[in-house]
Design an enzyme around this catalytic site. Structure first.
Site, short mmCIF file in Angstrom:
data_model
loop_
_atom_site.label_atom_id
_atom_site.label_comp_id
_atom_site.label_asym_id
_atom_site.label_seq_id
_atom_site.Cartn_x
_atom_site.Cartn_y
_atom_site.Cartn_z
N ASP A 171 32.73 55.69 52.58
CA ASP A 171 33.87 55.78 53.60
C ASP A 171 34.39 57.05 53.23
O ASP A 171 35.34 57.42 52.36
CB ASP A 171 34.96 54.67 53.17
CG ASP A 171 35.89 54.57 54.25
OD1 ASP A 171 36.31 55.74 54.59
OD2 ASP A 171 36.05 53.66 54.98
N HIS A 172 34.09 58.10 54.35
CA HIS A 172 34.33 59.44 53.85
C HIS A 172 36.14 59.71 53.77
O HIS A 172 36.42 60.80 53.48
CB HIS A 172 33.63 60.49 54.99
CG HIS A 172 34.44 60.51 56.33
ND1 HIS A 172 34.19 59.36 57.36
CD2 HIS A 172 35.26 61.13 56.78
CE1 HIS A 172 34.74 59.78 58.37
NE2 HIS A 172 35.62 61.01 58.28
N HIS A 234 38.08 52.40 57.45
CA HIS A 234 38.86 53.72 57.33
C HIS A 234 40.29 53.18 57.14
O HIS A 234 40.92 53.68 55.84
CB HIS A 234 38.82 54.79 58.06
CG HIS A 234 37.68 55.43 58.42
ND1 HIS A 234 36.59 55.48 57.31
CD2 HIS A 234 36.91 55.96 59.55
CE1 HIS A 234 35.52 56.13 57.97
NE2 HIS A 234 35.74 56.55 59.24
C1 BG6 Z 1 33.83 58.05 61.75
C2 BG6 Z 1 34.11 57.17 63.09
O1 BG6 Z 1 33.53 57.10 60.69
O2 BG6 Z 1 35.11 58.46 61.47
C3 BG6 Z 1 34.31 58.00 64.24
O3 BG6 Z 1 32.70 56.70 63.46
C4 BG6 Z 1 35.62 58.84 64.02
O4 BG6 Z 1 34.38 57.32 65.40
C5 BG6 Z 1 35.59 59.68 62.70
O5 BG6 Z 1 35.76 59.73 64.98
C6 BG6 Z 1 36.88 60.20 62.20
O6 BG6 Z 1 36.83 61.02 61.16
P1 BG6 Z 1 37.68 62.20 60.89
O7 BG6 Z 1 37.43 62.62 59.50
O8 BG6 Z 1 37.33 63.23 61.95
O9 BG6 Z 1 39.08 61.53 60.97
#
Ligand code: BG6
Length: 477
Positions: A171-172, A234
């Site tokens: 989960d980044h 997230h």
């Molecule tokens: C991804 C989603 O996991 O996270 C996207 O699939 C979203 O829809 C993105 O835009 C958001 O990541 P960040 O790091 O740009 O906030």
């Protein structure tokens, strides 16, 4: 600190995530000296490419997404670390050749940057062709399942081939600087933790606002919606880190046990505590349904909700969550709103302000604590709210912009064998178990999301969700 030497295979090595995030991220780690010079990265996908063809692909990816702080030589050296194998994920082709490239006595990691429908096939072949050993790691991208049932099935399939200690579910958001800082702030200070509970905290707001639309990825998004795409993973992770009890140690299972307890303590969400939205068309651009290529779509591109964590620490303190596409600004923040001081000795006319601790994920990563002081000057005892401000980018120094992004950190953690910032199988299942009934109730009611204007803060009903409780959302700016 350099990590151990490794062979990293990226399935889906020519895909969008590899191009935008994984490969440029690895290059930055290479430039920083964290990636050992002998490490090897092998792209694996269906396309017929040779090593040179892949190196050219990666060169372009780095030029587009790798920033500007590097020398040409560094890129050339990095490209020497790359190779490519055409592999048929569902068949026999390419697996032996891929195996032939892997070395003994180095860490082996396999990154599944592919759709979840291929997870099982790849896991199985890694074993049957003997590419994976007892120490190998596999890294899985979200979405991890579509609901509880599919997530369970996926976990069961993976468990046939790999031990849980070898599985890294990404989960980044957990790799973001601020998210890790959240734990440092909570558990490294004496200041906050004694107040971090329902007695002192009025409510918590978690906002992940995006300006992007779903154009170009409607096929995936329309089957997911904001709930599956953002909340189940997230936002849930952010909620866990904010709400969890202090783990005894910063170690993978200690942290993940505590997060799991939070998810299990979540009350089922009342239907009237959830607002779904879908962005509409305006003069400048098309609306969600055009972007999603589904004229009748009822998928939400926005969701706001009130959530309760029913445990000793949080009973009575609501958590308000919201996320959406095409909103006013790209702004993600966790705000801990403390209660009013019990009594104003200065009289109501002096003014009153609540302390708010705002933890910004992006942009301007940092933290601000609103503190009440006397308005300076001769005007008598009037109270104002001033920010104690801390910018993580500034704290990182002039090279702050070169700080590793979420993917880079997480990949290095995989090589180190540290699972703390990855989701455990039971956590993912618990998150689905909580999410599924919410989605099921929309389906049962044929719920139509409320339209909202692109560039706004979401549908009016989302504002009402808080107004009804005598509270308001923080501005998205
Ligand atoms: C991804 C989603 O996991 O996270 C996207 O699939 C979203 O829809 C993105 O835009 C958001 O990541 P960040 O790091 O740009 O906030």
């Amino acid at each position: 600190i350099p990590v151990e030497c490794f062979d990293l295979v990226i399935f889906g090595g020519t895909g969008d995530l590899a191009r935008r995030k994984i490969l440029p991220g690895l290059f930055r780690r290479f430039c920083s000296g964290q990636m050992p010079p002998e490490a090897q990265i092998i792209g694996a996908a269906r396309s017929e490419l040779d090593d040179d063809g892949y190196r050219q692909f990666v060169r372009e990816a780095v030029q587009e997404f790798g920033g500007t702080h590097y020398e040409k030589d560094q890129l050339d050296q990095f490209l020497q670390r790359l190779g490519y194998e055409t592999v048929d994920a569902k068949g026999e082709g390419g697996w032996e050749a891929l195996k032939g490239r892997l070395r003994d006595k180095v860490v082996r990691a396999f990154y599944f940057s592919v759709g979840p429908s291929l997870f099982g096939d790849i896991a199985e072949r890694l074993r049957s062709f003997g590419l994976a050993n007892e120490d190998s790691r596999i890294v899985l991208e979200k979405p991890f399942g579509h609901d509880l049932e599919t997530a369970r099935a996926l976990n069961a399939t993976l468990a046939q081939h790999f031990d849980e200690t070898q599985i890294y579910r990404i989960d980044h958001y957990l790799g973001k600087e601020t998210v890790q800082n959240l734990m440092a702030v909570r558990f490294g200070n004496m200041l906050f933790e004694p107040l971090w509970n329902a007695q002192y905290v009025d409510h918590i707001q978690i906002t992940v606002a995006e300006t992007v639309s779903v154009e170009g990825r409607g096929g995936y998004y329309d089957k997911s919606g904001a709930m599956r795409d953002m909340v189940q993973n997230h936002l849930m992770q952010l909620l866990c880190l904010i709400a969890m009890e202090p783990p005894a140690k910063f170690d993978p299972d200690a942290v993940r046990d505590e997060k799991l307890k939070v998810i299990r303590a979540l009350d089922p969400v009342e239907p009237h505590h959830v607002v779904r939205g879908q962005y509409s068309a305006d003069e400048k651009q098309a609306g969600y349904r055009v972007h999603a290529e589904n004229p009748r779509s009822r998928t939400e591109s926005f969701v706001a909700m009130k959530v309760h964590v029913s445990n000793w620490r949080w009973a009575g303190t609501p958590f308000y969550l919201r996320t959406g596409k095409q909103l006013r600004a790209r702004a993600s923040e966790i705000a801990v709103v403390f209660k009013d001081a019990p009594h104003s000795i200065f009289g109501e006319e002096a003014g009153r302000h609540r302390n708010v601790l705002s933890i910004r994920l992006q942009p301007n990563e940092g933290m601000t604590l609103g503190v009440t002081i006397k308005e300076p000057g001769p005007g008598g005892m009037r109270l104002i709210d001033v920010p104690l401000d801390m910018s993580f980018a500034e704290a990182l120094g002039p090279d702050g912009e070169d700080a590793p992004d979420a993917y880079e950190r997480l990949i290095m953690d995989v090589i180190r064998g540290n699972q703390t910032l990855f989701m455990r199988g039971d956590e993912v299942e618990a998150a689905w178990a909580w999410t599924d009934p919410i989605i099921a109730s929309w389906v049962a009611r044929n719920d139509v999301p409320k339209p909202y204007d692109a560039g706004s803060s979401g549908p009016e009903d989302a504002l009402m969700l808080m107004h009804r409780d005598g509270r308001r959302w923080r501005e998205i700016k």
